[in-house]
Design a protein around this motif. Structure first.
Motif, PDB file in Angstrom:
ATOM      1  N   LEU A 101      65.828  26.291  27.981  1.00 41.96           N
ATOM      2  CA  LEU A 101      64.606  26.915  27.466  1.00 41.96           C
ATOM      3  C   LEU A 101      64.872  27.683  26.172  1.00 41.96           C
ATOM      4  CD1 LEU A 101      62.957  28.198  30.782  1.00 41.96           C
ATOM      5  CD2 LEU A 101      62.321  26.203  29.413  1.00 41.96           C
ATOM      6  N   THR A 102      66.038  28.326  26.060  1.00 46.92           N
ATOM      7  CA  THR A 102      66.340  29.049  24.819  1.00 46.92           C
ATOM      8  C   THR A 102      66.498  28.080  23.649  1.00 46.92           C
ATOM      9  OG1 THR A 102      68.687  29.055  25.437  1.00 46.92           O
ATOM     10  CG2 THR A 102      67.416  31.035  25.929  1.00 46.92           C
ATOM     11  N   LEU A 568      72.943  41.761  24.025  1.00 46.82           N
ATOM     12  CA  LEU A 568      74.328  41.290  24.001  1.00 46.82           C
ATOM     13  C   LEU A 568      74.386  39.797  23.697  1.00 46.82           C
ATOM     14  CD1 LEU A 568      75.785  43.086  27.163  1.00 46.82           C
ATOM     15  CD2 LEU A 568      76.025  43.764  24.775  1.00 46.82           C
ATOM     16  N   VAL A 569      73.433  39.050  24.246  1.00 42.91           N
ATOM     17  CA  VAL A 569      73.404  37.606  24.017  1.00 42.91           C
ATOM     18  C   VAL A 569      72.961  37.296  22.591  1.00 42.91           C
ATOM     19  CG1 VAL A 569      72.334  35.441  24.739  1.00 42.91           C
ATOM     20  CG2 VAL A 569      72.999  37.138  26.453  1.00 42.91           C
ATOM     21  N   VAL A 606      74.846  28.848  20.544  1.00 45.99           N
ATOM     22  CA  VAL A 606      75.540  30.141  20.601  1.00 45.99           C
ATOM     23  C   VAL A 606      74.919  31.031  21.670  1.00 45.99           C
ATOM     24  CG1 VAL A 606      75.981  32.263  19.309  1.00 45.99           C
ATOM     25  CG2 VAL A 606      76.352  30.056  18.223  1.00 45.99           C
ATOM     26  N   VAL A 607      73.598  31.030  21.750  1.00 45.63           N
ATOM     27  CA  VAL A 607      72.923  31.810  22.792  1.00 45.63           C
ATOM     28  C   VAL A 607      73.313  31.295  24.174  1.00 45.63           C
ATOM     29  CG1 VAL A 607      70.665  32.283  23.823  1.00 45.63           C
ATOM     30  CG2 VAL A 607      70.999  32.589  21.377  1.00 45.63           C
ATOM     31  N   ASN A 608      73.423  29.978  24.315  1.00 50.75           N
ATOM     32  CA  ASN A 608      73.801  29.404  25.608  1.00 50.75           C
ATOM     33  C   ASN A 608      75.186  29.871  26.045  1.00 50.75           C
ATOM     34  OD1 ASN A 608      71.408  28.067  25.401  1.00 50.75           O
ATOM     35  ND2 ASN A 608      72.293  26.076  24.933  1.00 50.75           N
ATOM     36  N   ARG A 649      84.483  31.652  32.559  1.00 43.73           N
ATOM     37  CA  ARG A 649      83.600  30.797  31.752  1.00 43.73           C
ATOM     38  C   ARG A 649      84.307  30.258  30.505  1.00 43.73           C
ATOM     39  NH1 ARG A 649      81.368  29.773  35.535  1.00 43.73           N
ATOM     40  NH2 ARG A 649      79.322  30.457  36.280  1.00 43.73           N
ATOM     41  N   LEU A 650      85.623  30.480  30.419  1.00 43.78           N
ATOM     42  CA  LEU A 650      86.363  30.031  29.240  1.00 43.78           C
ATOM     43  C   LEU A 650      86.269  28.521  29.066  1.00 43.78           C
ATOM     44  CD1 LEU A 650      88.341  30.661  26.918  1.00 43.78           C
ATOM     45  CD2 LEU A 650      90.212  30.359  28.555  1.00 43.78           C
ATOM     46  N   ARG A 651      86.482  27.778  30.163  1.00 39.72           N
ATOM     47  CA  ARG A 651      86.478  26.320  30.058  1.00 39.72           C
ATOM     48  C   ARG A 651      85.106  25.799  29.644  1.00 39.72           C
ATOM     49  NH1 ARG A 651      88.999  22.999  34.884  1.00 39.72           N
ATOM     50  NH2 ARG A 651      87.450  24.170  36.080  1.00 39.72           N
ATOM     51  N   ALA A 652      84.036  26.340  30.230  1.00 36.15           N
ATOM     52  CA  ALA A 652      82.689  25.873  29.893  1.00 36.15           C
ATOM     53  C   ALA A 652      82.362  26.142  28.426  1.00 36.15           C
ATOM     54  CB  ALA A 652      81.664  26.554  30.797  1.00 36.15           C
ATOM     55  N   ILE A 653      82.736  27.329  27.932  1.00 35.44           N
ATOM     56  CA  ILE A 653      82.422  27.680  26.541  1.00 35.44           C
ATOM     57  C   ILE A 653      83.233  26.828  25.570  1.00 35.44           C
ATOM     58  CG2 ILE A 653      82.594  29.530  24.829  1.00 35.44           C
ATOM     59  CD1 ILE A 653      81.925  31.499  27.079  1.00 35.44           C
TER      60      ILE A 653
END
Length: 723
Positions: A101-102, A568-569, A606-608, A649-653
């Motif tokens: 959605l973002t 923050l996001v 980036v927001v995601n 969340r390192l791997r996902a990012i």
């Protein structure tokens, strides 16, 4: 195709090959689904929709990465396949839905952009939106089922291998546990070390968070300062174009045959270009594009080979031809015009001088032309008030007209009748009407001196010769009279040197030079062309960013149930733009409209990344409440929670960044094919992510910790005030 292969390779490095395959299969599914749905919105497959699809290739795989990575993490924790798939999806469904959605909100304001550019890019947000929602459906419903089936097959295969190799192992449960352990080692073997290392590193970053935040904002301020002072906004970059036009103007009165012979000299210069540069050229005699037709005009269209196949850009080729053409004699003017692609917005500088007074309008146009000739970075100045054939101008002595009882209308009517004739009667001949027209003889019409002897009746019926009330002046007349909104106008246009100036800078400086109300009453200047469209596009983009920013903020408020955490996001957005500015500076690329489209896509990604990071830290904070700890212990507890959540969340990012960059950077550098449209956009999005991701992995945790510090300060302040 190259980008898709690179995406699969990147996924297979971080995930097992089966998982990487099923995540990557979501890309063609989303694309084919978009192709199928697009006609229902009265849009079809073209170069712009393909550009949007390539832009979204790296984005649509993000939700699949987050879901598959979380399912893999649950499996590593020892969950059985069915529970790992269901829990993995359930845990990240809201963050994944919010990420889609973002991104949709980042692109949706482009639906409402106005002007020529709004019509041009309407299909981009449409294609992106369709691909995003189709990808979301596939990731939530189809992907977990495929991954669950794959995990079950691995267990069965491992169990069979263990039964064969270990004859003493009779308990099926222990065999399954060993198989699960083998699978966990296969997935975690090298990345566990990286995650643990980053967790320690992140913890040390958090201890010096205030210093790091100050450094990050210093980089942001410095980059914005550089962009403001060294970058200008352009609608389209013409340096990589492969087509240009040459407008040729010879002295008035030159015949078509003479023009054709003279233009051969220009054709010889074009034919002298190297074979690896020249593809084709076409010459038209008797016409000059926007000016009109005339025997002394000619236009040449030159097609070059693709930019990647030659060593010189189009500006260097044009300057080479211009240098040689300036040595030729007999040409009044040579104007070069680059076809930069995109919608027909006109030349970079396009000005209309509008007003009823012919003399004042010409005088103002001359002053504008002189200003442009002296302006730095302006070239190929041209205007459309070209001279045509010889004409006879009647100059009246108005005092004599009044004394002899004549008006200008009387003279004009009689001159028109004399030279154009007037139908006085007609007769019927069968089915045809034959009209009888009274007109001067051809010999009299060709004799200019006869015009002074033309007799005109006054109000008393007395015949007055035209020579008694007017004089004649013979001179070249205008080739055509141009109008805008019903008023006569002269249009002047020019090109610019993109490395030196921009259309907005030149037009603003020009408007400051004239006091229209005082010096030119009744006149007005209307700015058009690329300068006008650039201003509209820039304002529309700013509006799009503002609307997207507000929409994303309130969406995150609903997700986090907080008004402060969405900040923050969103704070990651300007740091993503820092990456774009650095990439453009390193590649010596201008800030164009298509680059800004890439920036909008960057905002969504980036927001995601920031969203899933903050969401995971919130989950850990709820799972491991601090309880009653001392001040120092509480601070250490919070820092370790933040460090662990970030490492989870390192791997996902990293996967999100690398897959998006892998899908776009081949396009940015023309590997496997080059597109003048897509390359700047891919460059902005790809490098923006590469620069923004390390900042996100360090800045967001630091800002999260600072947010906790600020809440403590304000809570103590409230307690103190109440006491």
């Amino acid at each position: 195709a190259i980008g898709l292969i690179l995406v699969v390779l990147v996924l297979s490095i971080f995930l097992n090959l089966r998982t990487a395959f099923w995540v990557a299969i979501g890309i063609p599914v989303a694309m084919l689904g978009t192709f199928f749905v697009l006609p229902f919105f009265d849009s079809f497959l073209d170069s712009i929709s393909l550009m949007a699809l390539i832009l979204v290739v790296g984005i649509i795989v993000d939700d699949g990465i987050i879901i598959s990575e979380n399912i893999a993490r649950k499996r590593e924790m020892g969950y059985p396949p069915l529970k790992a798939a269901s829990e993995g999806v359930r845990e990240v469904f809201l963050p994944v839905l919010t990420t889609v959605l973002t991104t949709f909100l980042a692109f949706s304001p482009m639906f409402f952009m106005k002007g020529m550019m709004g019509k041009f890019i309407y299909v981009i947000p449409l294609v992106v939106s369709l691909a995003l929602f189709i990808s979301l459906f596939e990731s939530v419903f189809a992907l977990p089922a495929h991954l669950k089936r794959g995990m079950e097959k691995i267990i069965i295969r491992q169990a069979a291998r263990e039964r064969k190799n270990a004859a003493r192992s009779s308990k099926k449960g222990s065999t399954v546990r060993e198989a699960v352990g083998a699978e966990r080692v296969a997935v975690r073997k090298w990345f566990d070390w990286l995650r643990k290392f980053y967790k320690k590193l992140c913890y040390h970053f958090l201890r010096v968070r205030y210093i790091l935040v100050v450094l990050f904002f210093a980089v942001l301020v410095g980059t914005v300062w550089y962009a403001k002072n060294n970058m200008e906004f352009l609608l389209f970059d013409s340096s990589t174009s492969d087509r240009f036009y040459i407008g040729v103007e010879l002295p008035t009165g030159t015949s078509l045959l003479a023009t054709e012979e003279k233009v051969k000299e220009i054709e010889a210069l074009i034919q002298g270009l190297p074979e690896e540069e020249l593809k084709t050229f076409l010459t038209r005699i008797g016409t000059l594009g926007w000016v009109g037709t005339g025997e002394n005009y000619a236009a040449l269209m030159v097609g070059l080979t693709p930019f990647s196949e030659r060593t010189r850009n189009i500006n260097e080729i044009i300057e080479d031809i211009r240098y040689k053409a300036n040595k030729l004699e007999g040409f009044d003017k040579l104007v070069f015009d680059i076809d930069a692609g995109g919608p027909p917005v006109g030349k970079p500088i396009f000005l209309r001088v509008i007003g009823p007074d012919d003399e004042m309008r010409t005088k103002l146009t001359n002053r504008i032309e002189n200003f442009l000739m002296n302006a730095e970075g302006v070239k190929d100045i041209d205007r459309n008030d070209k001279l045509g054939k010889q004409q006879v101008e009647i100059k009246f002595a108005y005092n004599k007209l009044a004394r002899l009882g004549l008006t200008v209308a009387d003279v004009a009517q009689n001159v028109r009748i004399a030279y154009d004739g007037q139908v006085v009667t007609s007769m019927r001949d069968g089915d045809e009407d034959i009209k009888f027209r009274v007109i001067l003889s051809e010999k009299a019409r060709k004799n200019v001196n006869f015009l002074t002897r033309l007799s005109i009746p006054n109000r008393q019926g007395r015949l007055i010769k035209l020579g008694e009330v007017a004089s004649l002046k013979t001179s070249p007349g205008l080739n055509a009279y141009h109008h805008f909104d019903g008023e006569r106008t002269i249009t002047i246009q020019a090109d610019i040197v993109q490395d030196v100036t921009s259309p907005l800078v030149v037009t603003q400086a020009m408007m400051e030079q004239f006091d229209m109300e005082k010096d030119y009453p009744g006149m007005r200047i209307k700015i058009g062309g690329e300068a006008e469209e650039s201003q509209k596009a820039w304002l529309n983009l700013l509006f799009s960013f503002l609307v997207a920013f507000i929409g994303i903020y309130f969406l995150l408020v609903l997700l986090f149930n907080s008004f402060s955490q969405p900040v923050l996001v969103l704070i990651a957005i300007p740091f993503g733009i820092v990456g774009v500015i650095i990439a453009l500076a390193l590649h010596n690329e201008p800030l164009t409209f298509l680059v800004m489209i890439g920036v909008i896509g960057l905002v969504g990604v980036v927001v995601n990344d920031s969203l899933v990071l903050v969401s995971r830290i919130n989950e850990l904070s709820k799972e491991r409440p601090a309880g009653k700890l001392k001040k120092r212990e509480l601070r250490e507890h919070n820092l370790r929670i933040i460090a662990e959540g970030t490492s989870d969340r390192l791997r996902a990012i990293i996967l999100t960044t690398l897959t998006t960059a892998a899908g776009l950077l081949p396009l940015a550098y023309g590997i496997g094919g080059e597109s003048l449209w897509m390359s700047p956009m891919a460059l902005a999005l790809g490098y923006g992510l590469i620069f923004a991701t390390p900042l996100t992995l360090v800045l967001i945790p630091c800002m999260y910790a600072i947010g906790i510090d600020l809440r403590k300060v304000f809570s103590r302040k409230k307690v103190f005030e109440s006491a």
